[in-house]
Write an enzyme that holds these catalytic residues in place. Structure first.
Site, short mmCIF file in Angstrom:
data_model
loop_
_atom_site.label_atom_id
_atom_site.label_comp_id
_atom_site.label_asym_id
_atom_site.label_seq_id
_atom_site.Cartn_x
_atom_site.Cartn_y
_atom_site.Cartn_z
N ARG A 1 0.80 -1.22 0.00
CA ARG A 1 0.00 0.00 0.00
C ARG A 1 0.83 1.27 0.00
NH1 ARG A 1 -4.83 -0.82 4.11
NH2 ARG A 1 -3.09 -1.43 5.41
N LYS B 1 -1.44 -18.55 9.08
CA LYS B 1 -2.25 -18.55 10.28
C LYS B 1 -2.25 -17.14 10.91
CE LYS B 1 0.66 -19.87 14.09
NZ LYS B 1 1.01 -18.56 14.43
N ASP C 1 1.60 -23.94 7.75
CA ASP C 1 2.10 -24.06 9.12
C ASP C 1 3.61 -24.21 8.92
OD1 ASP C 1 3.22 -25.18 11.47
OD2 ASP C 1 1.20 -25.72 12.11
N HIS C 2 4.36 -23.15 9.19
CA HIS C 2 5.76 -23.16 8.75
C HIS C 2 6.59 -24.25 9.43
CE1 HIS C 2 6.58 -20.68 12.31
NE2 HIS C 2 7.85 -21.00 12.17
N LYS D 1 10.06 -27.21 8.08
CA LYS D 1 11.40 -27.33 8.67
C LYS D 1 12.00 -28.68 8.28
CE LYS D 1 10.43 -24.36 12.67
NZ LYS D 1 11.31 -23.20 12.61
N GLU E 1 10.70 -20.45 23.33
CA GLU E 1 11.32 -19.28 22.69
C GLU E 1 11.96 -18.41 23.75
OE1 GLU E 1 9.16 -17.51 19.20
OE2 GLU E 1 7.50 -18.29 20.38
N ASP F 1 -1.71 -19.34 19.23
CA ASP F 1 -0.55 -18.99 18.40
C ASP F 1 0.35 -20.20 18.11
OD1 ASP F 1 1.08 -16.96 17.14
OD2 ASP F 1 2.50 -17.18 18.78
N HIS G 1 1.33 -25.47 15.49
CA HIS G 1 2.66 -26.09 15.43
C HIS G 1 2.77 -27.32 16.33
CE1 HIS G 1 3.44 -22.48 13.31
NE2 HIS G 1 3.80 -21.74 14.33
N LYS H 1 6.95 -18.08 25.68
CA LYS H 1 7.87 -17.02 25.30
C LYS H 1 8.67 -16.62 26.55
CE LYS H 1 5.48 -15.30 21.32
NZ LYS H 1 6.33 -15.69 20.18
N LYS I 1 15.98 -20.77 23.16
CA LYS I 1 15.14 -21.18 22.03
C LYS I 1 15.44 -22.64 21.75
CE LYS I 1 14.06 -20.04 17.21
NZ LYS I 1 12.62 -19.87 17.28
C1 BG6 Z 1 4.82 -18.25 14.76
C2 BG6 Z 1 4.23 -17.58 15.96
O1 BG6 Z 1 3.87 -19.05 14.12
O2 BG6 Z 1 5.92 -19.07 15.18
C3 BG6 Z 1 5.27 -16.77 16.68
O3 BG6 Z 1 3.16 -16.73 15.54
C4 BG6 Z 1 6.47 -17.61 17.01
O4 BG6 Z 1 4.73 -16.19 17.87
C5 BG6 Z 1 6.96 -18.35 15.78
O5 BG6 Z 1 7.48 -16.75 17.49
C6 BG6 Z 1 8.06 -19.35 16.15
O6 BG6 Z 1 8.60 -19.89 14.98
P1 BG6 Z 1 10.09 -20.44 14.94
O7 BG6 Z 1 10.23 -20.99 13.56
O8 BG6 Z 1 10.99 -19.27 15.20
O9 BG6 Z 1 10.17 -21.48 16.01
#
Ligand code: BG6
Length: 503
Positions: free
Chosen positions: A50, A155, A184-185, A189, A223, A242, A247, A347, A352
């Site tokens: 935008r 998501k 769903d990323h 992985k 995290e 979240d 995940h 969090k 991590k």
């Molecule tokens: C996201 C969440 O889907 O995944 C975030 O919305 C989170 O809050 C993140 O930090 C964590 O992803 P990764 O790949 O860093 O473990």
């Protein structure tokens, strides 16, 4: 690596081009796919935003590559080639003119490429705009090519069962289910995908992968960061929505699923749905017996003072949003009956780490004399998803020397050491799969619905019963004490809790 000559040309439109996801993940991923020859020989990326203009956008993306790409700064020659296929357009998602403009670009490209392209629409925008964009694309005929038009959404897919069903209905007005790629990323992985290889390409594990040998499973996604600049979003979400609904449940399905007949998309998704369907329903009474929520208060991190959740930008100073969840689930089927699956995410935890821990049952008969060991640890398998990707197995061995003294030792597989290569980013894999039209790694509507059904009783309970003791853990610790109590009640403890206490 060879160029993907068999792939039809692709037009990838990114809605929300000036957002965080585009600069941190999407453009670096597309650029890496380009470098690795995983994009079709003819492609175009249309970035829709935008503000800003083409030159400014390209300069920002070059900076982002340097900051966020696993390969670091872009090679000037390759970058020039890449951006010759990148077009930035300014448009208002609410305005019909945007969709007409996009249609014109698509038509021109298809004329130039002299063929029908795969057309991918990546919605990297707030969920409230998903429906508008999907309608807009439908209204100009950009959803009609059922085998070539694909819409990718990030998501959250709704906030609860009801809103996710509404969203689905809306998307289905323009697209068919097979055209919808819900990301769903975690499923992109490398280490998560390796779970398929680990479980189903080896004969060793299957015979022991069941209630007869497995005592319990722990899945942790911890995290170290807080909510960073996403306080506003996080207030509407919380850790259960979240992380757990998506995940963590997805990781659980891969651990618990039955062996696949083939690696075909619907076979993979059916087997995952079977696991989700078997999850014992949560009751909205007595949730403390299976679920714990927490919120971080101020604490120290690496010697530095860090702020509590309630002091983060965009967060209500009396917020009841959870930043930590621990949950015990059961999968009611022949394989897993009565084996607890402990899920935990939060969090501002000490570090991590994402890992899956399989604890095996003790040997049926202990023939070694008392005193042969300080602690007779059971076998344990640890699947490290990130950051130290690998798998380790703990077992007992005889200490060298006279007499029979036992000690716990570890056998390990380290990803980097074994393959001498860097894992690629989840978004590279996922974008490649969308371009190739393989939905195996994406969430189907029924998976999504059942995942919401699983967490809904807890969402309802927590919604109506605000936590009275928040914040209940210090930043930099492993969550509230009641999380340890949850496992202690079952005579177990979290893997790594001890290590952290020492820390
Ligand atoms: C996201 C969440 O889907 O995944 C975030 O919305 C989170 O809050 C993140 O930090 C964590 O992803 P990764 O790949 O860093 O473990």
């Amino acid at each position: 690596m060879t160029q993907q000559t068999s792939l039809r040309p692709a037009i990838i439109a990114i809605f929300g081009a000036t957002g965080d996801l585009t600069k941190r993940k999407l453009i670096p991923a597309l650029y890496n796919l380009f470098l690795d020859n995983h994009l079709p020989p003819q492609f175009r990326v249309v970035a829709v935003g935008r503000q800003s203009d083409h030159e400014v956008f390209v300069a920002q993306m070059l900076d982002s590559i340097a900051k966020y790409s696993r390969r670091g700064a872009a090679d000037p020659v390759k970058w020039k080639e890449f951006i010759s296929r990148l077009q930035y357009i300014v448009g208002d998602f609410q305005d019909q003119a945007l969709y007409k403009k996009l249609k014109k670009i698509v038509d021109e490209d298809e004329r130039e490429y002299k063929c029908e392209c795969s057309r991918i629409y990546y919605l990297s925008v707030p969920p409230s705009i998903f429906s508008r964009i999907s309608d807009g694309l439908g209204s100009v005929g950009l959803s009609q090519a059922r085998d070539r038009d694909r819409i990718v959404i990030e998501k959250p897919f709704g906030r609860d069962l009801e809103s996710s069903e509404e969203l689905n209905q809306h998307l289905l007005a323009s697209f068919e289910e097979r055209q919808i790629y819900r990301i769903d990323h975690y499923l992109g992985k490398e280490t998560v995908q390796n779970m398929f290889a680990f479980r189903f390409a080896n004969a060793l594990w299957e015979p022991i992968w069941n209630r007869r040998y497995v005592d319990s499973v722990q899945i942790t996604v911890a995290e170290d960061v807080g909510v960073e600049s996403r306080g506003g979003y996080y207030e509407t979400s919380g850790a259960l929505r979240d992380m757990v609904q998506n995940h963590l449940l997805q990781l659980m399905t891969i651990v618990a699923m039955e062996p696949l007949v083939s690696f075909e998309a619907n076979e993979v998704r059916n087997k995952k749905v079977d696991v989700l369907k078997a999850v014992r329903p949560l009751q909205n009474q007595e949730p403390h017996t299976y679920a714990v929520r927490g919120q971080y208060g101020p604490g120290t991190y690496g010697g530095e003072l860090v702020t509590g959740y309630r002091q983060e930008q965009g967060v209500d100073p009396v917020s009841s949003t959870e930043t930590f969840v621990a949950l015990k689930l059961y999968v009611d089927n022949w394989r897993w009956q009565d084996v607890p699956f402990y899920l935990r995410t939060g969090k501002r935890l000490p570090r991590k780490v994402s890992e899956i821990v399989i604890d095996f049952r003790p040997v049926p008969h202990q023939m070694f004399p008392r005193g042969s060991t300080d602690s007779f640890d059971c076998n344990r398998m640890i699947i490290n998803i990130q950051p130290d990707e690998g798998i380790s197995l703990r077992f007992q061995a005889k200490e060298p020397g006279a007499g029979m003294r036992l000690r716990t030792v570890t056998m390990g597989f380290d990803y980097t050491e074994a393959f001498h290569s860097q894992s690629r980013e989840a978004y590279e894999t996922l974008l490649q799969e969308v371009i190739e039209g393989d939905p195996a790694l994406f969430m189907r509507d029924d998976q999504e619905r059942i995942a919401w059904q699983i967490v809904q009783p807890l969402l309802d309970y927590w919604q109506t019963t605000p936590a009275s003791n928040f914040p209940n853990y210090l930043a930099g610790t492993w969550g509230p004490e009641i999380s340890d109590v949850l496992l202690a009640r079952d005579g177990r403890s979290w893997h790594n809790t001890q290590a952290t206490i020492k820390k």
